[in-house]
Design a protein around this motif. Structure first.
Motif, mmCIF file in Angstrom:
data_model
loop_
_atom_site.group_PDB
_atom_site.id
_atom_site.type_symbol
_atom_site.label_atom_id
_atom_site.label_comp_id
_atom_site.label_asym_id
_atom_site.label_seq_id
_atom_site.Cartn_x
_atom_site.Cartn_y
_atom_site.Cartn_z
ATOM 1 N N VAL A 194 0.843 -1.195 0.000
ATOM 2 C CA VAL A 194 0.000 0.000 0.000
ATOM 3 C C VAL A 194 0.884 1.252 0.000
ATOM 4 C CG1 VAL A 194 -1.956 -1.052 1.212
ATOM 5 C CG2 VAL A 194 -0.099 -0.015 2.525
ATOM 6 N N LYS A 195 0.257 2.376 -0.262
ATOM 7 C CA LYS A 195 0.896 3.679 -0.065
ATOM 8 C C LYS A 195 0.788 4.023 1.414
ATOM 9 C CE LYS A 195 0.581 8.558 -1.367
ATOM 10 N NZ LYS A 195 -0.172 9.570 -2.169
ATOM 11 N N ALA A 196 1.923 4.162 2.076
ATOM 12 C CA ALA A 196 1.905 4.386 3.532
ATOM 13 C C ALA A 196 3.280 4.841 3.983
ATOM 14 C CB ALA A 196 1.521 3.104 4.265
ATOM 15 N N PRO A 197 3.367 5.489 5.145
ATOM 16 C CA PRO A 197 4.680 5.820 5.692
ATOM 17 C C PRO A 197 5.353 4.561 6.246
ATOM 18 C CG PRO A 197 2.960 6.540 7.199
ATOM 19 C CD PRO A 197 2.264 6.065 5.958
ATOM 20 N N GLN A 269 2.573 2.547 -3.357
ATOM 21 C CA GLN A 269 2.172 1.150 -3.489
ATOM 22 C C GLN A 269 3.120 0.433 -4.430
ATOM 23 O OE1 GLN A 269 -1.926 0.563 -4.470
ATOM 24 N NE2 GLN A 269 -1.793 -1.674 -4.444
ATOM 25 N N ASP A 270 3.508 -0.790 -4.063
ATOM 26 C CA ASP A 270 4.436 -1.633 -4.821
ATOM 27 C C ASP A 270 5.873 -1.113 -4.805
ATOM 28 O OD1 ASP A 270 2.415 -3.458 -5.594
ATOM 29 O OD2 ASP A 270 1.832 -2.125 -7.242
ATOM 30 N N GLN A 271 6.156 -0.111 -3.981
ATOM 31 C CA GLN A 271 7.529 0.401 -3.940
ATOM 32 C C GLN A 271 8.479 -0.631 -3.344
ATOM 33 O OE1 GLN A 271 7.909 4.428 -2.658
ATOM 34 N NE2 GLN A 271 10.088 4.247 -2.153
ATOM 35 N N LEU A 272 9.649 -0.730 -3.945
ATOM 36 C CA LEU A 272 10.647 -1.702 -3.518
ATOM 37 C C LEU A 272 11.428 -1.193 -2.304
ATOM 38 C CD1 LEU A 272 12.266 -4.339 -4.124
ATOM 39 C CD2 LEU A 272 13.773 -2.920 -5.556
ATOM 40 N N ASP A 296 17.322 0.531 1.182
ATOM 41 C CA ASP A 296 17.143 1.488 0.097
ATOM 42 C C ASP A 296 15.663 1.564 -0.235
ATOM 43 O OD1 ASP A 296 16.846 2.164 -2.907
ATOM 44 O OD2 ASP A 296 18.911 2.747 -2.484
ATOM 45 N N THR A 297 15.144 2.783 -0.327
ATOM 46 C CA THR A 297 13.748 2.992 -0.712
ATOM 47 C C THR A 297 13.730 3.902 -1.941
ATOM 48 O OG1 THR A 297 13.601 4.852 0.840
ATOM 49 C CG2 THR A 297 12.836 2.713 1.614
ATOM 50 N N GLY A 298 13.691 3.291 -3.101
ATOM 51 C CA GLY A 298 13.594 4.068 -4.333
ATOM 52 C C GLY A 298 14.790 4.959 -4.600
#
Length: 309
Positions: A194-197, A269-272, A296-298
């Motif tokens: 999901v999109k979330a912190p 959402q779906d971020q690696l 690593d986040t994006g």
């Protein structure tokens, strides 16, 4: 009728249960003098002195004059490996367990997953934005240090979990060696559902007790935070022989161990999310655990150090 060794017996409850279950003899080893003395009295008060022998001392120092059929121990610490009691169990295994003897628990698996926990962050950090109408946000850096410098042992739910959990370490108690526990490193790769912190990572563990011929795949329930389908853990044994500290089961005293960031990272959402986690015995005291998470986040690299004391 079998001979049982209870490593780090504490109050002696496991030793007593083994005696009540029909053990021929039980050796209950406890390092702390006062606890061992009290446990001896408990054994006596329950008329089990003919079965249970309480030995006060470190497992590395005591002597047992026979091989045992079963070794039992509640050695698991927070994040599974904290307190490093498993080394003592391995020592007992190598000294006294008969060939083909039974280790209880027989297997342990440590998991990790990215988590979101806005409520926890709001209560600990954003609280300082307005305290009875007074702007006290200057205290927020100190609040972050106080709240999130070390691991937090607390209970979350699967609503907080952002991705399918991954295995950090699988321990086979029949064959694990002491050197392989001194530093554990594992790579991870998650995709946020999901999109979330992203507020940090959660760790929990399962332990299995004895072999069972009936494999079972345990399914985690769908989180209400998102609509992703249930996910399978590793293939498991008979669930009646499984003790889990996962967020989707009834809480235990281990709860879950959370490594929080000082500042959340916004995820799509779906971020690696990928990186490596290392759990190491502290050089000053092997009972303590040092944690390093490089992630690593994006395209944004971060490192989080934490110390479980």
């Amino acid at each position: 009728m079998q001979v049982v060794l209870d490593v780090g017996c504490g109050t002696g409850i496991l030793a007593i249960l083994c005696a009540q279950a029909g053990a021929k003899r039980v050796y209950a080893v406890e390092a702390t003098h006062d606890i061992a003395h009290a446990t001896s009295k408990v054994v006596e008060d329950n008329n089990l002195s003919n079965i249970i022998t309480v030995l006060q001392g470190r497992i590395e120092d005591v002597e047992i004059k026979e091989q045992v059929d079963v070794i039992i121990s509640e050695w698991m610490g927070y994040m599974l490996l904290h307190k490093n009691m498993l080394e003592s169990v391995i020592t007992a295994r190598d000294r006294w367990l008969k060939p083909g003897g039974l280790m209880l628990p027989s297997k342990a698996t440590l998991y990790m997953a990215p988590v979101t926990n806005t409520k926890r962050y709001e209560e600990s950090i954003n609280y300082w934005n307005s305290v009875y109408g007074i702007n006290m946000s200057a205290f927020k850096p100190l609040a972050k240090q106080s709240a999130f410098l070390g691991p937090c042992v607390e209970t979350i739910t699967f609503e907080n979990v952002l991705a399918r959990p991954q295995v950090v370490k699988c321990v086979n108690c029949d064959s694990v060696t002491i050197p392989e526990l001194r530093s554990v490193t594992e790579s991870f790769k998650f995709n946020s559902t999901v999109k979330a912190p992203l507020h940090g990572f959660a760790f929990w563990f399962d332990v299995e007790f004895g072999p069972s011929p009936m494999p079972l795949s345990i399914r985690y329930p769908t989180s209400s935070v998102d609509d992703h389908p249930p996910v399978d853990s590793q293939t498991r044994r008979d669930p009646t022989l499984l003790l889990s500290t996962a967020p989707n089961v009834l809480p235990t005293h281990w709860q879950q161990t959370l490594i929080y960031f000082f500042d959340p990272k916004d995820l799509k959402q779906d971020q690696l999310i990928e990186g490596r986690v290392t759990l190491s015995q502290n050089q000053a005291s092997s009972r303590l655990l040092d944690v390093k998470i490089a992630y690593d986040t994006g395209g944004q690299s971060h490192v989080k150090y934490s110390f479980l004391r």
